[in-house]
Motif scaffolding. Structure first.
Motif: not given
Length: 146
Positions: A19-25
């Motif tokens: 998911s793009s929402s996890l890109k910076s994780y």
């Protein structure tokens, strides 16, 4: 011992949709560092990691975020996820799995009893990555990968 036999250890790699929402994780960076082919998508559920060739999907949730949101909100997110993915896991992050976290897992288990959801309580990113890769690698469909 395997090295003395002249055999090389084959490194398992696969394609992973995150998911793009996890890109910076940290979890996304850790998977990329393991030489997996990582693709980001806006069309998958926020917080999901899909090992497409293995047919395994993981939904990452933080226990603290579940406590701060309404119960029906995160339960609806889980329900949508398991309705899409046949082989689904909820990866529940908590630094310590105390009584409140166990009560949360029990409520989720009660709500989705009889479904295809499995819950993985994890403490940190390394723990989560190791579990997800082990499950995806041993999934029935993973024999098609190399």
């Amino acid at each position: 011992m395997a090295e003395s036999d002249g055999k090389e250890k084959i490194k398992w790699t696969t394609t992973i949709i995150i998911s793009s929402s996890l890109k910076s994780y940290e979890v996304a960076a850790a998977l990329e560092n393991r030489s997996h082919k990582v693709r980001y998508s806006d069309s998958v559920e926020n917080g999901s990691i899909i090992f497409s060739l293995s047919g395994v999907a993981f939904l990452l949730m933080d226990a603290r975020e579940c406590f701060m949101s309404a119960e029906e909100t995160f339960l609806a997110k889980i329900e949508k996820f398991i309705n899409i993915h046949q082989n689904s896991f909820l990866v529940l992050f908590a630094a310590l799995h105390g009584p409140e976290e166990w009560k949360l897992m029990f409520r989720i288990q009660q709500r989705f009893l009889g479904s295809n959801l499995r819950i993985l309580p994890v403490h940190n990113t390394v723990n989560a990555i190791n579990l997800m890769c082990t499950i995806a690698k041993s999934a029935p469909n993973s024999h098609r990968q190399r």
